[in-house]
Design a protein around this motif. Structure first.
Motif, PDB file in Angstrom:
ATOM      1  N   PRO A 286     -70.964 -62.017 -42.025  1.00 35.99           N
ATOM      2  CA  PRO A 286     -70.744 -61.875 -40.683  1.00 35.99           C
ATOM      3  C   PRO A 286     -71.540 -61.090 -39.803  1.00 35.99           C
ATOM      4  CG  PRO A 286     -68.859 -60.991 -41.879  1.00 35.99           C
ATOM      5  CD  PRO A 286     -69.740 -61.484 -43.104  1.00 35.99           C
ATOM      6  N   ALA A 287     -71.858 -59.944 -40.407  1.00 34.43           N
ATOM      7  CA  ALA A 287     -72.651 -58.840 -39.478  1.00 34.43           C
ATOM      8  C   ALA A 287     -74.092 -59.339 -39.387  1.00 34.43           C
ATOM      9  CB  ALA A 287     -72.514 -57.558 -40.221  1.00 34.43           C
ATOM     10  N   LEU A 288     -74.546 -59.862 -40.440  1.00 40.94           N
ATOM     11  CA  LEU A 288     -76.148 -60.318 -40.374  1.00 40.94           C
ATOM     12  C   LEU A 288     -76.209 -61.766 -39.874  1.00 40.94           C
ATOM     13  CD1 LEU A 288     -77.416 -58.767 -43.707  1.00 40.94           C
ATOM     14  CD2 LEU A 288     -77.471 -57.602 -41.345  1.00 40.94           C
ATOM     15  N   MET A 289     -75.103 -62.548 -40.046  1.00 41.21           N
ATOM     16  CA  MET A 289     -75.361 -63.866 -39.483  1.00 41.21           C
ATOM     17  C   MET A 289     -76.203 -64.734 -40.529  1.00 41.21           C
ATOM     18  SD  MET A 289     -72.776 -64.306 -37.358  1.00 41.21           S
ATOM     19  CE  MET A 289     -73.394 -65.958 -36.665  1.00 41.21           C
ATOM     20  N   GLY A 364     -72.588 -49.894 -55.110  1.00 39.16           N
ATOM     21  CA  GLY A 364     -71.651 -50.169 -53.818  1.00 39.16           C
ATOM     22  C   GLY A 364     -70.767 -51.337 -53.940  1.00 39.16           C
ATOM     23  N   GLY A 365     -70.443 -51.686 -52.785  1.00 39.87           N
ATOM     24  CA  GLY A 365     -69.458 -52.655 -52.554  1.00 39.87           C
ATOM     25  C   GLY A 365     -68.131 -52.101 -51.667  1.00 39.87           C
ATOM     26  N   SER A 366     -67.220 -53.086 -51.417  1.00 39.73           N
ATOM     27  CA  SER A 366     -65.924 -52.525 -50.907  1.00 39.73           C
ATOM     28  C   SER A 366     -65.051 -51.634 -51.742  1.00 39.73           C
ATOM     29  CB  SER A 366     -65.163 -53.392 -50.443  1.00 39.73           C
ATOM     30  OG  SER A 366     -64.668 -54.615 -51.231  1.00 39.73           O
ATOM     31  N   TYR A 429     -68.546 -54.797 -41.151  1.00 38.01           N
ATOM     32  CA  TYR A 429     -67.567 -56.047 -40.776  1.00 38.01           C
ATOM     33  C   TYR A 429     -66.858 -55.624 -39.718  1.00 38.01           C
ATOM     34  CZ  TYR A 429     -69.312 -58.453 -44.935  1.00 38.01           C
ATOM     35  OH  TYR A 429     -69.901 -58.970 -46.200  1.00 38.01           O
ATOM     36  N   LYS A 430     -66.427 -56.559 -38.752  1.00 33.39           N
ATOM     37  CA  LYS A 430     -65.216 -56.284 -37.784  1.00 33.39           C
ATOM     38  C   LYS A 430     -63.816 -56.811 -38.548  1.00 33.39           C
ATOM     39  CE  LYS A 430     -67.834 -56.481 -33.547  1.00 33.39           C
ATOM     40  NZ  LYS A 430     -68.022 -57.286 -32.278  1.00 33.39           N
ATOM     41  N   GLY A 448     -59.631 -55.585 -42.418  1.00 33.76           N
ATOM     42  CA  GLY A 448     -60.129 -55.579 -41.231  1.00 33.76           C
ATOM     43  C   GLY A 448     -61.616 -55.001 -41.319  1.00 33.76           C
ATOM     44  N   PRO A 449     -61.731 -53.933 -40.410  1.00 36.15           N
ATOM     45  CA  PRO A 449     -63.161 -53.407 -40.631  1.00 36.15           C
ATOM     46  C   PRO A 449     -63.073 -52.398 -41.749  1.00 36.15           C
ATOM     47  CG  PRO A 449     -61.706 -52.547 -38.628  1.00 36.15           C
ATOM     48  CD  PRO A 449     -61.088 -53.871 -39.166  1.00 36.15           C
ATOM     49  N   PRO A 450     -64.139 -51.738 -42.175  1.00 35.13           N
ATOM     50  CA  PRO A 450     -64.060 -50.478 -43.243  1.00 35.13           C
ATOM     51  C   PRO A 450     -63.147 -49.420 -42.742  1.00 35.13           C
ATOM     52  CG  PRO A 450     -66.449 -51.187 -42.806  1.00 35.13           C
ATOM     53  CD  PRO A 450     -65.585 -51.931 -41.881  1.00 35.13           C
TER      54      PRO A 450
END
Length: 515
Positions: A286-289, A364-366, A429-430, A448-450
């Motif tokens: 979503p951030a990079l579309m 990395g990653g969430s 991300y939002k 939601g966002p980080p």
């Protein structure tokens, strides 16, 4: 193994009145079956022998029984025994009694430690060749010596729980569902149970510890060194709550091509799982579309995420960081100084053991947000590599670990004055920050966002003489500011691996790159 593995060995069992007859019978019979001799030992108060009465408990001991003891704890030597056991019930309370009348606030602790049974057990604790065991309430005898109990993993009857915890013992319950008669905890040369009903299990654990000998100690948390070993040996740290697939596969492919040996590590030794959307070539960031994972990379991630494949089996038994590096105690903990000493001893051993590795990579990653970024053991691991002058690589949200890995005496960021990259603000991300609870399964939680903008953390942590470089709008962003190699996000993974290789094996070795 022979049927009498303890032939020629002697076992001391400390007893007093209110002992449990069934427990004492088991010591005598089961150890005898293993070939050992059991001596009952107590305080005899200057007498050649004394008789002690049992507990009385309906359904357990209906009538008082008696035993005669002729070994005085004040005169026998613990070094004469292969094992020393404090029996269950209230025997340990009675053995702690002191006849001294000169007790003051200044000498109370010394008085408690100096009673003959406590002194005997202290001597045994100081000798790793002697196996020590405390049944049920038995740890009461050791709570007089918090310097010896602090930091040891034990189990006990809940009546003595507060005393054990206040003395710094680490109460370690057995796995849920363990039968009552099997609840035993072994911490090197110390064996404990929480009920006399687990006497047989305690005897067998003591027997095994005697047979294994002091060299056995705590199992090595690190795997055996492979033969042959690769040109380099790198440690890869992953979250147990989801890693981004390419951020593992990208550098791992580079390490494999270079002929390096790779070990994997997670916070608790559980198999790591790829974030499901990181192996979906149709996932639209979503951030990079746009999609961020190629079909070829998605296939590689699915392969390593599958435990039935050769690649997937590489992740099956990662090193447990919790078993390798110690947990720093709370400053408010009872017996904090003893616990801190135990922590520092264990930390020194863990730091020494990283000698086998040439570098560390934090993927990395969430997931790292959950179990890596504010994980004190991860910080200690990073500091060990940093203090040894070894390269430290990190990707995406894994870079946040570097900002928080700080010497507790100085508390200054180790990346202060350094140049790094990481997940930039424009990439955040939002909505949709999620975590993985099992293979191919998201946790039912959308953050939601980080929880924080990583860019701001890294800008503050690098200080005025360093810097954060997001390189937004550029295809890749990897920085080398020795000993750190940092990668911004997914498309930087392979390049992060290549730059780590150049740092170690470049001609000349790479020390600065990317800004």
């Amino acid at each position: 193994m022979t049927n009498t593995p303890l032939a020629g060995k002697k076992i001391a069992v400390l007893v007093e009145s209110q002992y449990i007859p069934g427990e004492i019978r088991l010591y005598r019979e089961r150890f005898a079956a293993y070939g050992a001799t059991v001596d009952l030992v107590s305080r005899l108060w200057g007498q050649p022998s004394l008789r002690f009465y049992s507990t009385v408990e309906p359904g357990v001991v209906d009538e008082i029984e008696w035993i005669e003891v002729d070994k005085d704890v004040a005169t026998v030597a613990p070094e004469d025994y292969a094992a020393v056991i404090v029996s269950a019930n209230y025997t340990s309370v009675r053995l702690r009694w002191s006849e001294r009348e000169d007790v003051t606030a200044a000498n109370a602790a010394e008085v408690a430690r100096s009673v003959p049974a406590a002194h005997f057990f202290r001597r045994a604790m100081a000798d790793p060749r002697i196996v020590k065991a405390a049944a049920c309430h038995g740890l009461w005898l050791l709570t007089t010596s918090p310097d010896l109990l602090a930091g040891r993993k034990v189990i006990c009857n809940k009546v003595v729980l507060a005393d054990v915890v206040n003395a710094g013992g680490l109460y370690t319950p057995c796995v849920a569902g363990t039968p009552e008669d099997r609840q035993v905890v072994v911490d090197g040369d110390l064996v404990t149970n929480n009920s006399w009903h687990a006497t047989e299990a305690l005897i067998d654990a003591v027997k095994d510890a005697i047979v294994a000998g002091p060299a056995a100690g705590v199992p090595d948390p690190l795997p055996p060194l492979p033969d042959p070993r690769g040109k380099r040996h790198v440690l890869v740290v992953l979250s147990e709550w989801g890693y981004w697939g390419e951020e593992l596969v990208g550098p791992l492919d580079e390490f494999d091509r270079a002929g390096w040996t790779v070990d994997f590590c997670t916070p608790n030794g559980r198999r790591p799982n790829a974030i499901p959307v990181s192996m979906d070539p149709d996932f639209f960031d979503p951030a990079l579309m746009r999609p961020v994972t190629t079909p070829a990379m998605a296939a590689k991630v699915r392969e390593i995420d599958d435990p039935s494949t050769a690649q997937g089996r590489r992740l099956q038994t990662p090193i447990s960081l919790a078993a390798w590096f110690p947990d720093r105690p709370y400053y408010s903990a009872p017996s904090f100084v003893r616990l801190l000493e135990a922590y520092n001893r264990a930390l020194a051993a863990a730091r020494d053991s990283i000698a086998r590795y040439d570098a560390v990579l934090i993927v990395g990653g969430s997931g790292p947000v959950v179990d890596l970024v504010n994980n004190q053991r991860v910080h200690d691991l990073i500091l060990a590599f940093h203090d040894a002058g070894k390269p430290i690589a990190a990707e995406c949200y894994g870079v946040a670990c570097l900002a928080f890995a700080r010497d507790m005496n100085i508390r200054k960021s180790i990346i202060w004055g350094k140049h790094v990259t990481g997940h930039c603000l424009e990439y955040d991300y939002k909505d949709g920050t999620a975590f993985v609870r099992a293979r191919n399964t998201f946790l039912d939680f959308n953050m939601g966002p980080p929880p924080y903008p990583l860019e701001f953390i890294l800008r503050d942590a690098t200080g005025p003489d360093g810097g954060f470089h997001g390189n937004f709008g550029h295809p890749t962003s990897v920085l080398v500011d020795y000993p750190f190699i940092t990668g911004r996000s997914t498309p930087d993974s392979t390049l992060t691996g290549r730059k780590l290789i150049e740092v170690l094996d470049g001609d000349p070795p790479l020390r600065r790159w990317g800004w």
